[in-house]
Design a protein around this motif. Sequence first.
Motif, short mmCIF file in Angstrom:
data_model
loop_
_atom_site.label_atom_id
_atom_site.label_comp_id
_atom_site.label_asym_id
_atom_site.label_seq_id
_atom_site.Cartn_x
_atom_site.Cartn_y
_atom_site.Cartn_z
N THR A 284 0.85 -1.20 0.00
CA THR A 284 0.00 0.00 0.00
C THR A 284 0.89 1.25 0.00
O THR A 284 2.09 1.17 0.24
N LEU A 285 0.24 2.39 -0.25
CA LEU A 285 0.91 3.67 -0.02
C LEU A 285 0.40 4.20 1.30
O LEU A 285 -0.81 4.37 1.48
N GLY A 286 1.31 4.46 2.24
CA GLY A 286 0.90 5.03 3.51
C GLY A 286 0.50 6.49 3.34
O GLY A 286 0.87 7.13 2.35
N ARG A 287 -0.27 6.98 4.30
CA ARG A 287 -0.59 8.42 4.30
C ARG A 287 0.63 9.13 4.88
O ARG A 287 0.90 9.03 6.08
N ARG A 288 1.39 9.79 4.02
CA ARG A 288 2.68 10.34 4.46
C ARG A 288 2.85 11.76 3.91
O ARG A 288 2.66 12.00 2.71
N ALA A 289 3.31 12.64 4.79
CA ALA A 289 3.55 14.03 4.37
C ALA A 289 4.59 14.08 3.25
O ALA A 289 4.57 14.98 2.42
N ALA A 290 5.50 13.10 3.22
CA ALA A 290 6.58 13.12 2.21
C ALA A 290 6.02 13.19 0.79
O ALA A 290 6.60 13.86 -0.08
N TYR A 291 4.89 12.53 0.53
CA TYR A 291 4.33 12.58 -0.83
C TYR A 291 3.93 14.01 -1.17
O TYR A 291 4.12 14.47 -2.29
N ARG A 292 3.36 14.71 -0.19
CA ARG A 292 2.90 16.08 -0.45
C ARG A 292 4.07 17.04 -0.56
O ARG A 292 4.12 17.90 -1.44
N TRP A 293 5.05 16.89 0.35
CA TRP A 293 6.21 17.78 0.33
C TRP A 293 6.99 17.60 -0.96
O TRP A 293 7.44 18.57 -1.58
N ALA A 294 7.20 16.34 -1.33
CA ALA A 294 7.96 16.08 -2.55
C ALA A 294 7.24 16.73 -3.74
O ALA A 294 7.86 17.39 -4.58
N ALA A 295 5.90 16.61 -3.76
CA ALA A 295 5.14 17.21 -4.85
C ALA A 295 5.32 18.73 -4.85
O ALA A 295 5.50 19.35 -5.91
N LEU A 296 5.29 19.33 -3.67
CA LEU A 296 5.45 20.79 -3.58
C LEU A 296 6.81 21.22 -4.12
O LEU A 296 6.93 22.29 -4.72
N GLU A 297 7.81 20.39 -3.89
CA GLU A 297 9.16 20.75 -4.35
C GLU A 297 9.42 20.32 -5.79
O GLU A 297 10.49 20.54 -6.33
N GLY A 298 8.44 19.64 -6.39
CA GLY A 298 8.57 19.24 -7.79
C GLY A 298 9.51 18.07 -7.99
O GLY A 298 10.17 17.96 -9.03
N ILE A 299 9.57 17.19 -7.00
CA ILE A 299 10.47 16.03 -7.09
C ILE A 299 9.71 14.75 -6.72
O ILE A 299 8.55 14.81 -6.30
N SER A 300 10.37 13.61 -6.88
CA SER A 300 9.78 12.35 -6.42
C SER A 300 10.28 12.07 -5.01
O SER A 300 11.24 12.71 -4.55
N VAL A 301 9.69 11.11 -4.34
CA VAL A 301 10.16 10.79 -2.98
C VAL A 301 11.57 10.18 -3.01
O VAL A 301 12.27 10.21 -1.99
N TYR A 302 12.02 9.70 -4.16
CA TYR A 302 13.38 9.16 -4.28
C TYR A 302 14.43 10.28 -4.20
O TYR A 302 15.57 10.04 -3.86
N GLN A 303 14.02 11.49 -4.57
CA GLN A 303 14.96 12.62 -4.52
C GLN A 303 14.85 13.38 -3.19
O GLN A 303 15.39 14.45 -3.05
N PHE A 304 14.11 12.81 -2.23
CA PHE A 304 13.74 13.54 -1.03
C PHE A 304 14.57 13.12 0.19
O PHE A 304 14.26 13.46 1.32
N GLY A 305 15.62 12.34 -0.04
CA GLY A 305 16.55 11.97 1.02
C GLY A 305 15.88 11.19 2.14
O GLY A 305 14.91 10.45 1.91
N ALA A 306 16.38 11.38 3.36
CA ALA A 306 15.90 10.61 4.51
C ALA A 306 14.40 10.84 4.74
O ALA A 306 13.68 9.94 5.18
N ARG A 307 13.93 12.03 4.39
CA ARG A 307 12.51 12.34 4.62
C ARG A 307 11.59 11.49 3.74
O ARG A 307 10.41 11.35 4.02
#
Length: 213
Positions: A171-194
């Motif tokens: 599943t995809l968890g409900r995670r702020a990282a998906y929203r933050w990554a989207a705001l920064e225009g990147i994927s979660v793979y480019q989002f480091g430890a977060r």
Amino acid sequence: MTQTSTKFAIANLKGGCGKSTLALNLAAGLMRRGNTALLDADPQGTLEHWLNHEKTSGMPRVVATGRELPMHISCAGDSHQYVVVDCPPALGSGYTETALEKVDILLVPVLPSPPDLWSSVHMVEAVEQARKVNPGLRAYFVRNQVEPKSALSNAMRQAIASCGLPALESTLGRRAAYRWAALEGISVYQFGARGEKAVSDIESIIEEVLNHD
Ligand SMILES: Nc1ncnc2c1ncn2[C@@H]1O[C@H](COP(=O)(O)OP(=O)(O)O)[C@@H](O)[C@H]1O
Ligand SMILES: [Mg+2]
């Protein structure tokens, strides 16, 4: 040189259920395994607006497809190992139907709430229709925005099973990282430890789908 590709469509009739989130992050994960094309079949062009191309080395370039969708899927499949098509939230315009006739795997993101599931039932009919010309089409619901240990999310898996398409275990968890990554225009793979937990969601979806027949 023509190569054998694995093509994915991400579709559901609901807006906001996570299609573009899954499409973009799935493409980022597949990109680590092989050359990947990301096609935006949604006339709203979400993905093109989304990606910050300066920050996204390791991301596929987004191609807006418009009416040329069938040609784009075929060409992308000839030159890439993986193809991901982000579909619009509609049936009837022909985009989603075309994608389902051309891809190997359909992923249908669904929020863990019963009305969201009910409104996805038409996707099951669309899959049955598409299988008349694309009998090998594999299709799965993917539960999105799942809360940890939520009884509702587990109950949803049972309810989904009775809808006519299986749900992935991952599943995809409900995670702020998906929203933050989207705001920064990147994927979660480019989002480091977060982005670590989100990356592990996506990796588990990829492994489950690629190792499943
Ligand atoms: N697993 C998740 N956790 C947190 N936010 C999410 C998750 N999946 C999607 N979102 C957010 O929900 C909103 C809708 O997602 P989106 O992928 O644009 O849906 P769709 O393409 O189906 O319309 C976006 O703001 C996105 O960042
Ligand atoms: Mg979208």
